[in-house]
Scaffold this motif. Structure first.
Motif, PDB file in Angstrom:
ATOM      1  N   ARG A  15     108.461   4.672 -38.928  1.00 12.95           N
ATOM      2  CA  ARG A  15     107.553   3.539 -38.780  1.00 12.95           C
ATOM      3  C   ARG A  15     108.188   2.193 -39.082  1.00 12.95           C
ATOM      4  NH1 ARG A  15     101.788   5.688 -41.033  1.00 12.95           N
ATOM      5  NH2 ARG A  15     101.375   6.989 -39.243  1.00 12.95           N
ATOM      6  N   ARG A  16     109.124   2.138 -40.021  1.00 14.15           N
ATOM      7  CA  ARG A  16     109.747   0.856 -40.366  1.00 14.15           C
ATOM      8  C   ARG A  16     110.968   1.099 -41.240  1.00 14.15           C
ATOM      9  NH1 ARG A  16     105.075   1.028 -43.808  1.00 14.15           N
ATOM     10  NH2 ARG A  16     105.704   1.159 -45.971  1.00 14.15           N
ATOM     11  N   ARG A  17     111.773   0.069 -41.364  1.00  9.65           N
ATOM     12  CA  ARG A  17     112.911   0.139 -42.278  1.00  9.65           C
ATOM     13  C   ARG A  17     112.389   0.051 -43.710  1.00  9.65           C
ATOM     14  NH1 ARG A  17     118.827  -2.287 -41.554  1.00  9.65           N
ATOM     15  NH2 ARG A  17     119.614  -1.499 -43.518  1.00  9.65           N
ATOM     16  N   LEU A  18     113.015   0.785 -44.609  1.00 14.15           N
ATOM     17  CA  LEU A  18     112.502   0.893 -45.971  1.00 14.15           C
ATOM     18  C   LEU A  18     113.342   0.109 -46.963  1.00 14.15           C
ATOM     19  CD1 LEU A  18     111.929   4.762 -46.049  1.00 14.15           C
ATOM     20  CD2 LEU A  18     110.262   3.005 -45.447  1.00 14.15           C
ATOM     21  N   THR A  19     112.674  -0.455 -47.973  1.00 22.26           N
ATOM     22  CA  THR A  19     113.385  -1.006 -49.120  1.00 22.26           C
ATOM     23  C   THR A  19     113.839   0.180 -49.975  1.00 22.26           C
ATOM     24  OG1 THR A  19     111.428  -1.076 -50.539  1.00 22.26           O
ATOM     25  CG2 THR A  19     111.841  -3.024 -49.124  1.00 22.26           C
ATOM     26  N   GLN A  20     114.658  -0.088 -50.970  1.00 22.62           N
ATOM     27  CA  GLN A  20     115.130   0.993 -51.843  1.00 22.62           C
ATOM     28  C   GLN A  20     113.951   1.675 -52.546  1.00 22.62           C
ATOM     29  OE1 GLN A  20     118.246   2.178 -51.909  1.00 22.62           O
ATOM     30  NE2 GLN A  20     117.482   3.824 -53.217  1.00 22.62           N
ATOM     31  N   GLN A  21     113.002   0.894 -53.027  1.00 20.82           N
ATOM     32  CA  GLN A  21     111.840   1.472 -53.712  1.00 20.82           C
ATOM     33  C   GLN A  21     111.007   2.320 -52.757  1.00 20.82           C
ATOM     34  OE1 GLN A  21     109.287  -1.370 -55.650  1.00 20.82           O
ATOM     35  NE2 GLN A  21     107.919   0.199 -56.444  1.00 20.82           N
ATOM     36  N   GLN A  22     110.807   1.834 -51.541  1.00 22.84           N
ATOM     37  CA  GLN A  22     110.064   2.612 -50.549  1.00 22.84           C
ATOM     38  C   GLN A  22     110.811   3.893 -50.184  1.00 22.84           C
ATOM     39  OE1 GLN A  22     109.867  -0.529 -47.653  1.00 22.84           O
ATOM     40  NE2 GLN A  22     107.721  -1.012 -48.128  1.00 22.84           N
ATOM     41  N   ALA A  23     112.138   3.803 -50.067  1.00 21.36           N
ATOM     42  CA  ALA A  23     112.945   4.984 -49.758  1.00 21.36           C
ATOM     43  C   ALA A  23     112.808   6.036 -50.852  1.00 21.36           C
ATOM     44  CB  ALA A  23     114.410   4.589 -49.576  1.00 21.36           C
ATOM     45  N   GLU A  24     112.739   5.595 -52.103  1.00 20.59           N
ATOM     46  CA  GLU A  24     112.557   6.530 -53.216  1.00 20.59           C
ATOM     47  C   GLU A  24     111.178   7.192 -53.147  1.00 20.59           C
ATOM     48  OE1 GLU A  24     113.399   4.188 -56.702  1.00 20.59           O
ATOM     49  OE2 GLU A  24     115.519   3.987 -56.139  1.00 20.59           O
ATOM     50  N   THR A  25     110.164   6.432 -52.767  1.00 19.73           N
ATOM     51  CA  THR A  25     108.818   6.989 -52.607  1.00 19.73           C
ATOM     52  C   THR A  25     108.814   8.042 -51.507  1.00 19.73           C
ATOM     53  OG1 THR A  25     107.787   4.938 -53.363  1.00 19.73           O
ATOM     54  CG2 THR A  25     106.406   6.437 -52.072  1.00 19.73           C
ATOM     55  N   VAL A  26     109.443   7.734 -50.372  1.00 20.83           N
ATOM     56  CA  VAL A  26     109.503   8.695 -49.265  1.00 20.83           C
ATOM     57  C   VAL A  26     110.259   9.944 -49.695  1.00 20.83           C
ATOM     58  CG1 VAL A  26     110.438   9.095 -46.947  1.00 20.83           C
ATOM     59  CG2 VAL A  26     109.198   6.979 -47.449  1.00 20.83           C
ATOM     60  N   SER A  27     111.341   9.802 -50.446  1.00 23.07           N
ATOM     61  CA  SER A  27     112.088  10.964 -50.933  1.00 23.07           C
ATOM     62  C   SER A  27     111.230  11.825 -51.852  1.00 23.07           C
ATOM     63  CB  SER A  27     113.354  10.521 -51.675  1.00 23.07           C
ATOM     64  OG  SER A  27     114.278   9.996 -50.764  1.00 23.07           O
ATOM     65  N   ARG A  28     110.450  11.184 -52.733  1.00 23.17           N
ATOM     66  CA  ARG A  28     109.556  11.951 -53.611  1.00 23.17           C
ATOM     67  C   ARG A  28     108.528  12.713 -52.788  1.00 23.17           C
ATOM     68  NH1 ARG A  28     108.637   7.285 -56.690  1.00 23.17           N
ATOM     69  NH2 ARG A  28     106.391   7.578 -56.613  1.00 23.17           N
ATOM     70  N   LEU A  29     108.009  12.066 -51.744  1.00 23.23           N
ATOM     71  CA  LEU A  29     107.011  12.717 -50.881  1.00 23.23           C
ATOM     72  C   LEU A  29     107.622  13.895 -50.123  1.00 23.23           C
ATOM     73  CD1 LEU A  29     105.217   9.523 -49.544  1.00 23.23           C
ATOM     74  CD2 LEU A  29     104.134  11.333 -50.914  1.00 23.23           C
ATOM     75  N   THR A  30     108.818  13.726 -49.592  1.00 21.35           N
ATOM     76  CA  THR A  30     109.419  14.830 -48.830  1.00 21.35           C
ATOM     77  C   THR A  30     109.806  15.984 -49.753  1.00 21.35           C
ATOM     78  OG1 THR A  30     111.575  13.692 -48.828  1.00 21.35           O
ATOM     79  CG2 THR A  30     110.180  13.414 -46.874  1.00 21.35           C
ATOM     80  N   ASP A  31     110.273  15.676 -50.952  1.00 17.19           N
ATOM     81  CA  ASP A  31     110.581  16.749 -51.912  1.00 17.19           C
ATOM     82  C   ASP A  31     109.304  17.491 -52.318  1.00 17.19           C
ATOM     83  OD1 ASP A  31     113.255  16.031 -51.864  1.00 17.19           O
ATOM     84  OD2 ASP A  31     113.198  14.939 -53.773  1.00 17.19           O
ATOM     85  N   ALA A  32     108.248  16.738 -52.570  1.00 17.07           N
ATOM     86  CA  ALA A  32     106.970  17.351 -52.954  1.00 17.07           C
ATOM     87  C   ALA A  32     106.408  18.192 -51.816  1.00 17.07           C
ATOM     88  CB  ALA A  32     105.972  16.267 -53.370  1.00 17.07           C
ATOM     89  N   ALA A  33     106.629  17.768 -50.573  1.00 16.35           N
ATOM     90  CA  ALA A  33     106.131  18.524 -49.415  1.00 16.35           C
ATOM     91  C   ALA A  33     106.722  19.921 -49.382  1.00 16.35           C
ATOM     92  CB  ALA A  33     106.451  17.781 -48.116  1.00 16.35           C
ATOM     93  N   VAL A  34     108.017  20.041 -49.684  1.00 11.98           N
ATOM     94  CA  VAL A  34     108.662  21.360 -49.687  1.00 11.98           C
ATOM     95  C   VAL A  34     108.069  22.229 -50.797  1.00 11.98           C
ATOM     96  CG1 VAL A  34     110.853  22.585 -49.936  1.00 11.98           C
ATOM     97  CG2 VAL A  34     110.762  20.450 -48.641  1.00 11.98           C
ATOM     98  N   GLU A  35     107.825  21.640 -51.959  1.00  9.60           N
ATOM     99  CA  GLU A  35     107.223  22.397 -53.066  1.00  9.60           C
ATOM    100  C   GLU A  35     105.833  22.909 -52.678  1.00  9.60           C
ATOM    101  OE1 GLU A  35     107.171  19.876 -56.508  1.00  9.60           O
ATOM    102  OE2 GLU A  35     109.351  19.565 -56.455  1.00  9.60           O
ATOM    103  N   VAL A  36     105.004  22.024 -52.125  1.00  9.69           N
ATOM    104  CA  VAL A  36     103.643  22.420 -51.735  1.00  9.69           C
ATOM    105  C   VAL A  36     103.694  23.474 -50.629  1.00  9.69           C
ATOM    106  CG1 VAL A  36     101.455  21.617 -50.743  1.00  9.69           C
ATOM    107  CG2 VAL A  36     102.616  20.231 -52.479  1.00  9.69           C
ATOM    108  N   LEU A  37     104.591  23.297 -49.669  1.00  8.62           N
ATOM    109  CA  LEU A  37     104.732  24.285 -48.589  1.00  8.62           C
ATOM    110  C   LEU A  37     105.023  25.672 -49.144  1.00  8.62           C
ATOM    111  CD1 LEU A  37     106.848  22.735 -45.701  1.00  8.62           C
ATOM    112  CD2 LEU A  37     104.685  23.960 -45.480  1.00  8.62           C
ATOM    113  N   ASN A  38     105.932  25.740 -50.101  1.00  8.27           N
ATOM    114  CA  ASN A  38     106.318  27.039 -50.643  1.00  8.27           C
ATOM    115  C   ASN A  38     105.225  27.678 -51.487  1.00  8.27           C
ATOM    116  OD1 ASN A  38     108.807  27.235 -49.375  1.00  8.27           O
ATOM    117  ND2 ASN A  38     109.804  26.009 -50.942  1.00  8.27           N
TER     118      ASN A  38
END
Length: 198
Positions: A15-38
């Motif tokens: 959707r857009r280029r991310l700032t460092q803080q936004q990139a960290e938020t997206v990383s937390r979300l993608t990591d959490a997604a794998v945990e919830v999936l499992n």
């Protein structure tokens, strides 16, 4: 302005280029997604549940991901782009192709329910998933074209055939018909057959 392909993965977004803080938020979300999936499987996965696990407000999570399919497709894209390197020019062409196919097929190996979820997510109709599907396909096409030392814009029928083989193999594995390790070796064997007969 840099192209999406030249940006670091942590700064990319559908959707857009991310700032460092936004990139960290997206990383937390993608990591959490794998945990919830499992724990819950694809049916039990929601953006809201992932946001809660990541400690992110649901409204914030939805600014990055339009759906659970978009979120899972992003997980796959990040792992693919980080895990499938450029082909080794010191290897013969068949081995370069084998290396790429092994890497692509093993991106989700041993990741619990992620593989099946990726298959379901990438078959979805969400426009953000479609964007990622094109990005993923283009990335793999470029890697295969580089392995064969052909133009990625016009790679020819061998790359087309290899793309069909890997796509079918990953869907087969995602449906649970065989492991990703088995799929990897079958993809390599099929590629060798194709390349021997060209």
């Amino acid at each position: 302005m840099s192209s999406p392909a030249s940006r670091p993965i942590s700064q990319e977004s559908t959707r857009r280029r991310l700032t460092q803080q936004q990139a960290e938020t997206v990383s937390r979300l993608t990591d959490a997604a794998v945990e919830v999936l499992n724990e819950e499987g694809f049916d039990g996965l929601t953006v809201r549940t992932v946001a809660k696990r990541a400690g992110v407000a649901p409204a914030t999570a939805y600014t990055y991901f339009s759906s659970k399919s978009h979120l899972v497709a992003e997980v796959f894209w990040r792992r693919l782009s980080a895990g499938v390197g450029e082909p080794d020019p010191a290897l013969p062409a068949q081995e370069r192709v084998a290396e790429i196919l092994r890497s692509v097929s093993m991106v989700v190996a041993g990741q619990g329910q992620l593989g099946g979820a990726v298959t379901m997510a990438l078959l979805g109709t969400d426009p953000d998933v479609e964007h990622l599907r094109l990005r993923i396909g283009g990335f793999i096409r470029r890697r295969l074209a580089d392995a064969l030392e052909v133009d990625p814009e016009n790679p020819g029928p061998l790359v087309d055939a290899l793309e069909m083989i890997y796509a079918g193999g990953l869907v087969h594995a995602g449906m649970g018909h065989m492991s990703y390790e088995q799929t990897s070796e079958r993809l390599v064997a099929a590629a060798h057959l194709l390349m021997e007969n060209r």
